[in-house]
Design a protein around this motif. Structure first.
Motif, PDB file in Angstrom:
ATOM      1  N   GLU A  99       0.825  -1.200   0.000  1.00  0.00           N
ATOM      2  CA  GLU A  99       0.000   0.000   0.000  1.00  0.00           C
ATOM      3  C   GLU A  99       0.866   1.260   0.000  1.00  0.00           C
TER       4      GLU A  99
ATOM      5  N   ARG B  91       2.317   1.627  -3.456  1.00  0.00           N
ATOM      6  CA  ARG B  91       1.263   2.094  -4.359  1.00  0.00           C
ATOM      7  C   ARG B  91       1.052   3.612  -4.201  1.00  0.00           C
ATOM      8  N   ASN B  92       1.016   4.088  -2.968  1.00  0.00           N
ATOM      9  CA  ASN B  92       0.799   5.514  -2.738  1.00  0.00           C
ATOM     10  C   ASN B  92       1.932   6.367  -3.309  1.00  0.00           C
TER      11      ASN B  92
ATOM     12  N   VAL C 118       1.620   6.443  -7.065  1.00  0.00           N
ATOM     13  CA  VAL C 118       0.476   7.255  -7.506  1.00  0.00           C
ATOM     14  C   VAL C 118       0.714   8.743  -7.269  1.00  0.00           C
ATOM     15  N   ASN C 119       1.285   9.100  -6.122  1.00  0.00           N
ATOM     16  CA  ASN C 119       1.273  10.497  -5.702  1.00  0.00           C
ATOM     17  C   ASN C 119       2.626  11.200  -5.643  1.00  0.00           C
TER      18      ASN C 119
ATOM     19  N   GLN D 232      -2.891   1.976 -11.143  1.00  0.00           N
ATOM     20  CA  GLN D 232      -3.336   2.702  -9.952  1.00  0.00           C
ATOM     21  C   GLN D 232      -3.139   4.204 -10.154  1.00  0.00           C
ATOM     22  N   ARG D 233      -2.021   4.585 -10.749  1.00  0.00           N
ATOM     23  CA  ARG D 233      -1.765   6.012 -11.001  1.00  0.00           C
ATOM     24  C   ARG D 233      -2.765   6.553 -12.029  1.00  0.00           C
TER      25      ARG D 233
ATOM     26  N   ARG E 103      -5.734   5.526 -12.645  1.00  0.00           N
ATOM     27  CA  ARG E 103      -7.084   5.560 -12.090  1.00  0.00           C
ATOM     28  C   ARG E 103      -7.260   6.681 -11.082  1.00  0.00           C
ATOM     29  N   GLU E 104      -6.210   7.016 -10.325  1.00  0.00           N
ATOM     30  CA  GLU E 104      -6.363   7.960  -9.224  1.00  0.00           C
ATOM     31  C   GLU E 104      -5.713   9.321  -9.455  1.00  0.00           C
ATOM     32  N   ASN E 105      -4.787   9.386 -10.393  1.00  0.00           N
ATOM     33  CA  ASN E 105      -4.019  10.610 -10.542  1.00  0.00           C
ATOM     34  C   ASN E 105      -3.915  11.004 -12.007  1.00  0.00           C
TER      35      ASN E 105
END
Length: 374
Positions: A93, A96-97, A100-101, A142-143, A145-147
């Motif tokens: 996790e 992943r963060n 993504v960020n 993940q990136r 989808r979220e960023n």
């Protein structure tokens, strides 16, 4: 904890004495985009002490030892570019963060088999058994989808056109995901080809390494390229082919040829590359191989003088009396190395001259795989 714009997959001694060292030098000069998060993707608990030492406040040591332009070089540097270390799957996790960020660059140097497809690559959910390209695909999704911010991918594995190879592997795996993800991979992800060159002979404990003075990180230029750092050994170049062929077909081919001789010697009396170069028969054979089989392949491409100069440098690097470069280490994944270094050289030389002859190299490249590992 500082933000880390570079997410690095791999904890090898090579990365410690190459990319991590370059970034550490550059950070001290204010000439890097920022520090690194290192991810151990194998999840091997036996490497917990190494992970802790990589991100220790005092850094880890890299020793550079050898001869450069006739001068004895022996330096010790504390590498402090690694801000944090994580491990998969335990820290999935957090990884992943960051992907993504935080990350602006995802960099890798996995094992020789790191790009090899695996059964788990068919899954659209994360699985520790996935290959590195499949894990990267999952993180990029993940990136997306979220960023959806742009990001740069920089493999340093010794694969010709490594950025394009990794891109194509990710593209294939992306078929498991929505079609819009593939479009994002094509338009918002920069896939960078690069080549790394440095002999890193041994690890230090719990982290750190011993390396030769020679080093190079050649990065192929392209629109939108984000250069990780400014450093004397980092070169932005219009194309990698001249660097790739010299390193792969002279230095790396020489290593694999020496290992083939070593594997065929039941006594295994030599332990290091430098030992082989102090053996008159082995040294003469390697020099003759370069002169009669390797340099003519470059000559067919109009690069004879360039190859002869690189051969001379390579032989000096092999003879470095300070490097304990183990033949047993080079022998790992020997069949794959034969294909990439010797088989590929023969095919490349024959592109320019169909009649090109290299008897010793042909004998190695066509030997059964089980013979390679005797």
């Amino acid at each position: 904890m500082s933000v880390t714009p570079i997410l690095q997959f791999g904890t090898s001694r090579f990365l410690q004495a190459h990319v991590d060292l370059f970034l550490s030098d550059a950070l001290r000069q204010g000439a890097a985009i920022g520090p690194i998060t290192v991810v151990q993707s194998s999840g091997d608990p036996r490497r917990a002490s190494r992970l802790a030492a990589l991100s220790a406040a005092e850094g880890f040591e890299v020793q550079v030892r050898g001869v450069d332009r006739g001068q004895l070089i022996e330096t010790r540097t504390r590498v402090t570019s690694v801000a944090r270390t994580l491990s998969l799957p335990a820290d999935l996790e957090r990884v992943r963060n960051i992907a993504v960020n935080e990350a602006r660059i995802i960099l890798s140097n996995t094992a020789d088999a790191g790009f090899r497809p695996r059964e788990a690559d068919r899954l659209a959910t994360f699985d520790q058994a996935m290959s590195y390209p499949a894990k990267l695909t999952w993180l990029l999704f993940q990136r997306f989808r979220e960023n959806a911010a742009a990001i740069q991918i920089m493999p340093t594995e010794l694969v010709p056109q490594n950025g394009e190879v990794l891109r194509d592997l990710v593209f294939g795996i992306s078929d498991l995901y929505p079609g819009s993800f593939r479009k994002w991979l094509e338009t918002e992800v920069i896939w960078v080809n690069s080549l790394v060159d440095r002999i890193v002979s041994e690890p230090l404990e719990p982290a750190g390494a011993v390396a030769e003075p020679y080093s190079l990180w050649a990065i192929e230029d392209q629109p939108g390229l984000l250069v990780p750092c400014s450093h004397p050994d980092v070169r932005i170049v219009p194309g990698l082919e001249p660097f790739e062929t010299l390193k792969l077909f002279i230095l790396n081919l020489g290593h694999t040829y020496l290992v083939s001789r070593w594997l065929a010697d039941e006594s295994k009396r030599h332990k290091f590359v430098r030992d082989m170069l102090t053996d008159p028969a082995a040294a003469a054979d390697l020099e003759d191989l370069y002169a009669r089989e390797v340099v003519p392949g470059f000559a067919a491409h109009g690069r004879k003088e360039e190859a002869e100069a690189y051969v001379e440098t390579t032989l000096d690097r092999f003879r470095n009396p300070f490097l304990d470069h183990k033949l047993a280490d080079i022998a790992q994944n020997h069949p794959e190395k034969i294909e990439r270094r010797i088989g590929a050289f023969l095919a490349w030389a024959r592109q320019a001259d169909a009649s090109f002859s290299a008897p010793r190299l042909d004998a190695i490249s066509t030997a059964p795989a089980e013979v390679h590992m005797l």
